[in-house]
Scaffold this active site. Sequence first.
Site, PDB file in Angstrom:
ATOM      1  N   ASP A 146      51.099  21.784  15.901  1.00 60.38           N
ATOM      2  CA  ASP A 146      52.213  22.665  15.289  1.00 60.38           C
ATOM      3  C   ASP A 146      51.693  23.227  13.752  1.00 60.38           C
ATOM      4  O   ASP A 146      52.053  24.587  13.704  1.00 60.38           O
ATOM      5  CB  ASP A 146      53.306  21.796  14.927  1.00 60.38           C
ATOM      6  CG  ASP A 146      53.928  20.883  16.160  1.00 60.38           C
ATOM      7  OD1 ASP A 146      54.236  21.661  17.203  1.00 60.38           O
ATOM      8  OD2 ASP A 146      53.519  19.751  16.116  1.00 60.38           O
ATOM      9  N   ILE A 199      44.134  17.208  28.794  1.00 61.30           N
ATOM     10  CA  ILE A 199      43.652  17.266  27.179  1.00 61.30           C
ATOM     11  C   ILE A 199      42.321  16.366  27.166  1.00 61.30           C
ATOM     12  O   ILE A 199      41.330  16.703  26.457  1.00 61.30           O
ATOM     13  CB  ILE A 199      44.679  16.538  26.283  1.00 61.30           C
ATOM     14  CG1 ILE A 199      46.100  17.709  26.255  1.00 61.30           C
ATOM     15  CG2 ILE A 199      44.216  16.491  24.876  1.00 61.30           C
ATOM     16  CD1 ILE A 199      46.940  16.993  25.442  1.00 61.30           C
ATOM     17  N   GLY A 233      42.827  13.489  32.176  1.00 59.49           N
ATOM     18  CA  GLY A 233      43.831  14.507  32.182  1.00 59.49           C
ATOM     19  C   GLY A 233      43.367  15.791  31.645  1.00 59.49           C
ATOM     20  O   GLY A 233      42.020  16.010  31.403  1.00 59.49           O
ATOM     21  N   HIS A 242      57.468  15.869  16.186  1.00 56.60           N
ATOM     22  CA  HIS A 242      56.902  16.995  16.933  1.00 56.60           C
ATOM     23  C   HIS A 242      57.827  17.045  17.969  1.00 56.60           C
ATOM     24  O   HIS A 242      57.841  16.505  19.165  1.00 56.60           O
ATOM     25  CB  HIS A 242      55.479  16.297  17.389  1.00 56.60           C
ATOM     26  CG  HIS A 242      55.018  17.019  18.572  1.00 56.60           C
ATOM     27  ND1 HIS A 242      54.365  18.225  18.191  1.00 56.60           N
ATOM     28  CD2 HIS A 242      54.917  16.876  19.871  1.00 56.60           C
ATOM     29  CE1 HIS A 242      54.002  18.951  19.407  1.00 56.60           C
ATOM     30  NE2 HIS A 242      54.260  18.028  20.545  1.00 56.60           N
TER      31      HIS A 242
HETATM   32  P1  NAX Z   1      47.729  14.986  31.957  1.00 56.82           P
HETATM   33  O1  NAX Z   1      49.087  14.987  33.083  1.00 56.82           O
HETATM   34  O2  NAX Z   1      46.873  16.226  32.400  1.00 56.82           O
HETATM   35  O3  NAX Z   1      47.097  13.944  31.705  1.00 56.82           O
HETATM   36  C1  NAX Z   1      47.432  12.673  31.417  1.00 56.82           C
HETATM   37  C2  NAX Z   1      46.505  11.564  32.009  1.00 56.82           C
HETATM   38  O4  NAX Z   1      47.275  10.324  31.560  1.00 56.82           O
HETATM   39  C3  NAX Z   1      46.622  11.512  33.591  1.00 56.82           C
HETATM   40  O5  NAX Z   1      45.178  11.637  33.950  1.00 56.82           O
HETATM   41  C4  NAX Z   1      47.205  10.403  33.713  1.00 56.82           C
HETATM   42  O6  NAX Z   1      46.552   9.840  34.889  1.00 56.82           O
HETATM   43  C5  NAX Z   1      46.941   9.387  32.455  1.00 56.82           C
HETATM   44  N1  NAX Z   1      47.962   8.198  32.266  1.00 56.82           N
HETATM   45  C6  NAX Z   1      49.464   8.261  32.526  1.00 56.82           C
HETATM   46  N2  NAX Z   1      50.009   7.327  31.982  1.00 56.82           N
HETATM   47  C7  NAX Z   1      48.742   6.381  31.687  1.00 56.82           C
HETATM   48  C8  NAX Z   1      48.724   5.064  31.205  1.00 56.82           C
HETATM   49  N3  NAX Z   1      49.764   4.181  31.168  1.00 56.82           N
HETATM   50  N4  NAX Z   1      47.569   4.698  30.812  1.00 56.82           N
HETATM   51  C9  NAX Z   1      46.391   5.497  30.923  1.00 56.82           C
HETATM   52  N5  NAX Z   1      46.483   6.835  31.314  1.00 56.82           N
HETATM   53  C10 NAX Z   1      47.749   7.218  31.673  1.00 56.82           C
HETATM   54  O7  NAX Z   1      48.527  15.618  30.631  1.00 56.82           O
HETATM   55  P2  NAX Z   1      47.825  16.278  29.449  1.00 56.82           P
HETATM   56  O8  NAX Z   1      48.016  17.667  29.464  1.00 56.82           O
HETATM   57  O9  NAX Z   1      46.336  15.838  28.953  1.00 56.82           O
HETATM   58  O10 NAX Z   1      48.769  15.914  28.240  1.00 56.82           O
HETATM   59  C11 NAX Z   1      48.971  14.563  27.739  1.00 56.82           C
HETATM   60  C12 NAX Z   1      50.054  14.409  26.821  1.00 56.82           C
HETATM   61  O11 NAX Z   1      49.630  15.146  25.647  1.00 56.82           O
HETATM   62  C13 NAX Z   1      51.326  14.679  27.298  1.00 56.82           C
HETATM   63  O12 NAX Z   1      52.123  13.471  27.111  1.00 56.82           O
HETATM   64  C14 NAX Z   1      51.773  15.927  26.643  1.00 56.82           C
HETATM   65  O13 NAX Z   1      53.205  15.909  26.411  1.00 56.82           O
HETATM   66  C15 NAX Z   1      51.089  15.526  25.300  1.00 56.82           C
HETATM   67  N6  NAX Z   1      50.967  16.888  24.467  1.00 56.82           N
HETATM   68  C16 NAX Z   1      51.204  16.411  23.163  1.00 56.82           C
HETATM   69  C17 NAX Z   1      51.105  17.559  22.104  1.00 56.82           C
HETATM   70  C18 NAX Z   1      50.981  17.230  20.423  1.00 56.82           C
HETATM   71  O14 NAX Z   1      51.077  18.253  19.983  1.00 56.82           O
HETATM   72  N7  NAX Z   1      51.372  15.999  20.234  1.00 56.82           N
HETATM   73  C19 NAX Z   1      50.702  18.917  22.646  1.00 56.82           C
HETATM   74  C20 NAX Z   1      50.095  18.822  24.009  1.00 56.82           C
HETATM   75  C21 NAX Z   1      50.602  18.095  24.904  1.00 56.82           C
HETATM   76  O15 NAX Z   1      51.692  18.607  25.620  1.00 56.82           O
END
Ligand code: NAX
Length: 328
Positions: free
Chosen positions: A159, A16, A14, A187
């Site tokens: 944050d 991140i 993904g 968060h």
């Molecule tokens: P993306 O949608 O670009 O990437 C997520 C990846 O996870 C995808 O490639 C998907 O195939 C994979 N995935 C989904 N379910 C899975 C599973 N069960 N096992 C293995 N892989 C799986 O999202 P991205 O922008 O990288 O963000 C990832 C997460 O970070 C999101 O949940 C987002 O809300 C969270 N965040 C958290 C933040 C924080 O401060 N705690 C800030 C940034 C971000 O929003």
Amino acid sequence: AKRRVKVAVTGAAGQIGYAILFRIASGQMLGPETEVELQLLELEQALPALKGVAMELEDCAFPLLKNIVLTSDLNTAFKDANYVVCVGSVPRKEGMERSDLLKINGGIFTAQGKAVEKSAASDVKVFVVGNPCNTNALIAMNAAKGIPSDRFFAMTTLDENRAKAQLALKAGVDVSSVKNMTIWGNHSATQYPDFYNALINGKPVTDIITDTEWLKGDFIKTVQQRGAAIIKARGLSSAASAANAAIDGIYNLVHETPAGQTYSMCLASNGEYGVDKGLIFSFPCRTEGGKIKIIEGIKHNEFGQEKFKLTLDELRGERDAVKSLGLI
Ligand code: NAX
């Protein structure tokens, strides 16, 4: 000889993932004396894309990167892992019911917690980025009862960094002069960025920024809503800054904290500040002698107490919801 560790990252293909893997492999997270093996987990359908990321990692010729495993199998990904960075999750989308969100992630984080317990190294630390990160960490922790609960963390580092940057901009100072910028609670948009107890060049923020209305109003709102503002501007959610925060957050956990300083981290409460035992709550923390401690004794005025209660109540509500779904 250099130390060698295994770092598992979920959701590695993904946004991140694409920003964090290169920095883990370069040594920015664990330091220049630690060699890393990356164990990358993705959904089956994302494995071809993940292969491309792994090719780019190879092409960096990082001296500290010793092996890369690509898999859609949880136990393969977490095998002997010293760090499990949970990035992949299903964050809430428009129109999604809260209970659906919790159910979907409940499934993911229950399975991941169990696999951590079964397969990871005995010193494993689990760091949850994927949202809702506090409650996802709570579910994983409860699914892995054989692992001490003090090994589970969720990220409020982004944050904290956002808050530091906003204070520095307002005060016209270098961002590195802002310290002890604690995010309390969840968060989420209820988090309390505690400017009252933060310092600028060693002095209370309120001595330097005298516009208290701005601090209580726009400052807090900007930090709470920053994620949404990034989505609006970029058309995509924060990725590089989130990855940077995860690097900072894990760096903070594993390196000694400088004297007098704290960092924000969500971890299981032992009852500190009246937070229910076992709730994953963001506190001011320090790492001392390799141990991670919650710093006690920080005082909140009436404004702070009100904000604190809001975010605590929200987390209690999330816990009760996953409990009633039988997830914890
Ligand atoms: P993306 O949608 O670009 O990437 C997520 C990846 O996870 C995808 O490639 C998907 O195939 C994979 N995935 C989904 N379910 C899975 C599973 N069960 N096992 C293995 N892989 C799986 O999202 P991205 O922008 O990288 O963000 C990832 C997460 O970070 C999101 O949940 C987002 O809300 C969270 N965040 C958290 C933040 C924080 O401060 N705690 C800030 C940034 C971000 O929003």
